[in-house]
Each structure stands twice: as C-alpha cells, then as structure tokens.
Design a protein around this motif. Sequence first.
Motif, PDB file in Angstrom:
ATOM      1  N   ILE A 133       0.945  -1.198  -0.015  1.00  0.00           N
ATOM      2  CA  ILE A 133       0.091   0.042   0.005  1.00  0.00           C
ATOM      3  C   ILE A 133       0.776   1.322  -0.215  1.00  0.00           C
ATOM      4  O   ILE A 133       1.684   1.422   0.819  1.00  0.00           O
ATOM      5  CB  ILE A 133      -0.849   0.035   1.145  1.00  0.00           C
ATOM      6  N   PRO A 134       0.811   2.146  -0.979  1.00  0.00           N
ATOM      7  CA  PRO A 134       1.474   3.328  -1.030  1.00  0.00           C
ATOM      8  C   PRO A 134       1.255   4.324   0.268  1.00  0.00           C
ATOM      9  O   PRO A 134       0.136   4.179   0.827  1.00  0.00           O
ATOM     10  CB  PRO A 134       1.020   4.170  -2.246  1.00  0.00           C
ATOM     11  N   LEU A 135       2.256   4.970   0.781  1.00  0.00           N
ATOM     12  CA  LEU A 135       2.264   5.760   1.708  1.00  0.00           C
ATOM     13  C   LEU A 135       2.153   7.173   1.501  1.00  0.00           C
ATOM     14  O   LEU A 135       2.709   7.660   0.296  1.00  0.00           O
ATOM     15  CB  LEU A 135       3.505   5.386   2.612  1.00  0.00           C
ATOM     16  N   GLU A 136       1.834   8.020   2.541  1.00  0.00           N
ATOM     17  CA  GLU A 136       1.316   9.446   2.195  1.00  0.00           C
ATOM     18  C   GLU A 136       2.129  10.261   3.444  1.00  0.00           C
ATOM     19  O   GLU A 136       2.075   9.693   4.358  1.00  0.00           O
ATOM     20  CB  GLU A 136      -0.128   9.886   2.140  1.00  0.00           C
ATOM     21  N   GLY A 137       2.321  11.287   3.132  1.00  0.00           N
ATOM     22  CA  GLY A 137       3.158  12.060   4.097  1.00  0.00           C
ATOM     23  C   GLY A 137       4.632  12.359   4.125  1.00  0.00           C
ATOM     24  O   GLY A 137       5.136  12.948   4.784  1.00  0.00           O
ATOM     25  N   ALA A 138       4.850  11.738   3.107  1.00  0.00           N
ATOM     26  CA  ALA A 138       6.632  11.697   2.769  1.00  0.00           C
ATOM     27  C   ALA A 138       6.931  13.260   2.395  1.00  0.00           C
ATOM     28  O   ALA A 138       6.414  13.949   1.558  1.00  0.00           O
ATOM     29  CB  ALA A 138       7.065  10.735   1.545  1.00  0.00           C
ATOM     30  N   THR A 139       8.255  13.439   2.944  1.00  0.00           N
ATOM     31  CA  THR A 139       8.825  14.614   2.882  1.00  0.00           C
ATOM     32  C   THR A 139       9.504  15.055   1.400  1.00  0.00           C
ATOM     33  O   THR A 139       9.281  15.882   0.688  1.00  0.00           O
ATOM     34  CB  THR A 139      10.037  14.961   3.797  1.00  0.00           C
ATOM     35  N   ARG A 140       9.843  13.657   0.904  1.00  0.00           N
ATOM     36  CA  ARG A 140      10.278  13.859  -0.647  1.00  0.00           C
ATOM     37  C   ARG A 140       9.815  12.563  -1.083  1.00  0.00           C
ATOM     38  O   ARG A 140       9.534  11.613  -0.357  1.00  0.00           O
ATOM     39  CB  ARG A 140      12.080  13.539  -0.520  1.00  0.00           C
ATOM     40  N   ARG A 141       9.623  12.766  -2.431  1.00  0.00           N
ATOM     41  CA  ARG A 141       9.200  11.469  -3.371  1.00  0.00           C
ATOM     42  C   ARG A 141      10.229  10.604  -3.948  1.00  0.00           C
ATOM     43  O   ARG A 141      11.122  10.814  -4.720  1.00  0.00           O
ATOM     44  CB  ARG A 141       8.389  12.266  -4.535  1.00  0.00           C
ATOM     45  N   GLU A 142      10.199   9.428  -3.216  1.00  0.00           N
ATOM     46  CA  GLU A 142      11.070   8.249  -3.579  1.00  0.00           C
ATOM     47  C   GLU A 142      10.176   7.103  -4.064  1.00  0.00           C
ATOM     48  O   GLU A 142       9.020   6.826  -3.334  1.00  0.00           O
ATOM     49  CB  GLU A 142      11.731   7.784  -2.346  1.00  0.00           C
ATOM     50  N   PRO A 143      10.511   6.429  -4.967  1.00  0.00           N
ATOM     51  CA  PRO A 143       9.714   5.256  -5.313  1.00  0.00           C
ATOM     52  C   PRO A 143       9.800   4.143  -4.342  1.00  0.00           C
ATOM     53  O   PRO A 143      10.878   3.897  -3.572  1.00  0.00           O
ATOM     54  CB  PRO A 143      10.426   4.820  -6.369  1.00  0.00           C
ATOM     55  N   GLY A 144       8.521   3.545  -4.228  1.00  0.00           N
ATOM     56  CA  GLY A 144       8.740   2.208  -3.260  1.00  0.00           C
ATOM     57  C   GLY A 144       8.314   2.599  -2.035  1.00  0.00           C
ATOM     58  O   GLY A 144       8.428   1.612  -1.172  1.00  0.00           O
ATOM     59  N   GLN A 145       7.780   3.553  -1.566  1.00  0.00           N
ATOM     60  CA  GLN A 145       7.521   3.868  -0.082  1.00  0.00           C
ATOM     61  C   GLN A 145       6.085   3.274   0.103  1.00  0.00           C
ATOM     62  O   GLN A 145       5.124   3.769  -0.328  1.00  0.00           O
ATOM     63  CB  GLN A 145       7.494   5.705   0.103  1.00  0.00           C
ATOM     64  N   CYS A 146       6.135   2.205   0.849  1.00  0.00           N
ATOM     65  CA  CYS A 146       4.740   1.536   1.083  1.00  0.00           C
ATOM     66  C   CYS A 146       4.861   0.635   2.193  1.00  0.00           C
ATOM     67  O   CYS A 146       5.894   0.455   2.728  1.00  0.00           O
ATOM     68  CB  CYS A 146       4.540   0.889  -0.396  1.00  0.00           C
ATOM     69  N   MET A 147       3.645   0.087   2.589  1.00  0.00           N
ATOM     70  CA  MET A 147       3.298  -0.807   3.417  1.00  0.00           C
ATOM     71  C   MET A 147       3.717  -2.145   2.817  1.00  0.00           C
ATOM     72  O   MET A 147       3.317  -2.270   1.692  1.00  0.00           O
ATOM     73  CB  MET A 147       2.037  -0.869   4.247  1.00  0.00           C
ATOM     74  N   LEU A 148       4.314  -3.088   3.314  1.00  0.00           N
ATOM     75  CA  LEU A 148       4.796  -4.451   2.731  1.00  0.00           C
ATOM     76  C   LEU A 148       3.209  -5.196   2.887  1.00  0.00           C
ATOM     77  O   LEU A 148       2.282  -4.875   3.762  1.00  0.00           O
ATOM     78  CB  LEU A 148       5.559  -5.081   3.560  1.00  0.00           C
ATOM     79  N   SER A 149       3.038  -6.140   2.263  1.00  0.00           N
ATOM     80  CA  SER A 149       1.817  -6.886   2.154  1.00  0.00           C
ATOM     81  C   SER A 149       1.685  -7.541   3.501  1.00  0.00           C
ATOM     82  O   SER A 149       2.771  -7.785   4.020  1.00  0.00           O
ATOM     83  CB  SER A 149       1.742  -8.029   0.932  1.00  0.00           C
ATOM     84  N   PRO A 150       0.547  -7.797   3.969  1.00  0.00           N
ATOM     85  CA  PRO A 150       0.204  -8.690   5.291  1.00  0.00           C
ATOM     86  C   PRO A 150       0.831  -9.763   5.625  1.00  0.00           C
ATOM     87  O   PRO A 150       1.544  -9.982   6.566  1.00  0.00           O
ATOM     88  CB  PRO A 150      -1.372  -8.617   5.337  1.00  0.00           C
ATOM     89  N   LYS A 151       0.916 -10.886   4.415  1.00  0.00           N
ATOM     90  CA  LYS A 151       1.659 -12.013   4.572  1.00  0.00           C
ATOM     91  C   LYS A 151       3.091 -11.957   4.876  1.00  0.00           C
ATOM     92  O   LYS A 151       3.759 -12.755   5.628  1.00  0.00           O
ATOM     93  CB  LYS A 151       1.279 -12.792   3.316  1.00  0.00           C
ATOM     94  N   VAL A 152       3.699 -10.932   4.227  1.00  0.00           N
ATOM     95  CA  VAL A 152       5.079 -10.852   4.290  1.00  0.00           C
ATOM     96  C   VAL A 152       5.357 -10.198   5.750  1.00  0.00           C
ATOM     97  O   VAL A 152       6.391 -10.958   6.428  1.00  0.00           O
ATOM     98  CB  VAL A 152       5.659  -9.883   3.287  1.00  0.00           C
ATOM     99  N   GLU A 153       4.764  -9.196   6.317  1.00  0.00           N
ATOM    100  CA  GLU A 153       5.032  -8.644   7.548  1.00  0.00           C
ATOM    101  C   GLU A 153       4.657  -9.781   8.519  1.00  0.00           C
ATOM    102  O   GLU A 153       5.520 -10.144   9.580  1.00  0.00           O
ATOM    103  CB  GLU A 153       3.953  -7.607   7.918  1.00  0.00           C
ATOM    104  N   ALA A 154       3.612 -10.517   8.348  1.00  0.00           N
ATOM    105  CA  ALA A 154       3.400 -11.678   9.357  1.00  0.00           C
ATOM    106  C   ALA A 154       4.140 -13.050   9.239  1.00  0.00           C
ATOM    107  O   ALA A 154       4.698 -13.328  10.450  1.00  0.00           O
ATOM    108  CB  ALA A 154       1.943 -12.405   9.270  1.00  0.00           C
ATOM    109  N   ARG A 155       4.738 -13.120   8.462  1.00  0.00           N
ATOM    110  CA  ARG A 155       5.744 -14.047   8.276  1.00  0.00           C
ATOM    111  C   ARG A 155       7.235 -14.153   8.818  1.00  0.00           C
ATOM    112  O   ARG A 155       7.649 -14.606   9.538  1.00  0.00           O
ATOM    113  CB  ARG A 155       5.876 -14.704   6.812  1.00  0.00           C
ATOM    114  N   MET A 156       7.383 -12.599   8.492  1.00  0.00           N
ATOM    115  CA  MET A 156       8.705 -12.103   9.002  1.00  0.00           C
ATOM    116  C   MET A 156       8.793 -12.080  10.565  1.00  0.00           C
ATOM    117  O   MET A 156       9.619 -12.621  11.382  1.00  0.00           O
ATOM    118  CB  MET A 156       9.123 -10.619   8.601  1.00  0.00           C
TER     119      MET A 156
END
Length: 227
Positions: free
Chosen positions: A56-79
């Motif tokens: 999920i893309p994130l908002e509120g970044a000071t600078r625009r960089e590619p790939g600023q997002c929340m990881l998918s739920p399954k990846v977070e959970a497995r880690m």
Amino acid sequence: MNATHDLERLRFNMIEQQIRPWDVLDFEILDLLGQVRREDYVPKAHRGLAFFDMEIPLEGATRREPGQCMLSPKVEARMLQDLHVKKHETVLEIGTGSGFMAALLAHRAAQVLTLEIDAGLAAVAAENLRRNGVNNVEVRNADGAVPLASGPTFDVIVLSGSVARLPQGLMGSLKMGGRLAAIVGDEPMMRAHFVTRVGEGKWDILQPWDTVAPRLLNFPAPSRFAF
C-alpha cells in the motif's frame, strides 16, 4: 455496527485466506494480527485496501522516492513469526513506513527503535503509534544504511524492505544469539534471509521463502558486472 462488522470480516479473511496459507501458524501471531488494527496505519486514501494482499502506497513523505509503501500483510506476518521475538528483547527496525510493523514488534518485544529516512513518514508513524497507545517504540528520523555508533546492540533487527546484499554493519550490531531478518536480492525473485549470530564473526543463515519487496534507500548494491 455494520461497518465494524465488515472490518472484522475483512480482517478475518486476511488472516485465513492470505496469512495462514503462507505458513503463518503461530497462534500468538495470528491473535496479534487480529488485535492490532492494520487500518489505523493505512493512509486514509487507501484505507479500503488495508486487508488486501498487496503493498500500500504511503502518504506524508517529505520527499518523493519510489517504493514507499507498507509491505503486504503476509510478508509482515511471516517475518514476525520467523524472528521469534521474545518479551525481554530489544528490536531495531529499518524502514518505519506507517509504523504498523513497529506496532506488531512492540507487542512482542520490550523496546523497539525504528529508523525512517523520510522525516514526513517518521512524523506520521510516530503519530499513528501514539494514537494507538503503543508506548515502547521510539521513531527516529535517520538513515538506517549509515553505520550505527558503537555501543547499542540489539536482540533483533528487521529490515522492512529489500537490500541487494546482507548489511554486514547491521549484522555486527546483533547481540550473541541475536537475529536479523532481511529480504535480499533483485527482482523478479528475492529471498528472505534470517541471520543468527552464533559466535564472534560467525553466522547461521536461513533462506526459507521467496518474495519481492521495494528497496530500502542508500544500502549498497553490488556492481552487476562484478564476477
């Protein structure tokens, strides 16, 4: 009442249809994912996607960089599951994002320090954590690729994003028996690496599953032409 019911149904479906099939079977982790409200850490514009199997893309970044997002739920959970974080342990996270992974880690650990390179995202994450009553997390606006000053050592280090190779400097910040989780490699396939410090300059490395995740900024990438 209906809206609340719908959210809980979506959360239940996320756990049962995305996370369990990814071999996340630890009941404590599954219970935690049912308690920590993921939607509270998702930008308002994307809140309807909170429980989808996607980044999920994130908002509120000071600078625009590619790939600023929340990881998918399954990846977070497995880690989270594969790190086996214990209540007395200290955790370092690189890449705070919205603060959701830090919130999950906080429920498992004694203390979490999370570093976010973007000042705007760091402020948003700190507010998300404060609003949700998570008191054992320090959000710091800092570059996780910069070597840490000698002294602080951690039981667990989590990289919430991918790197081209394992960060040796961060591995050196692990206590004996400490674990580091990182997603390593290049698209189209990367591997989760779980590193345990087993001695002075000695590491046990497991690579149990594949995924793809956006790059963390400023970590070195080896030359593609090196042999």
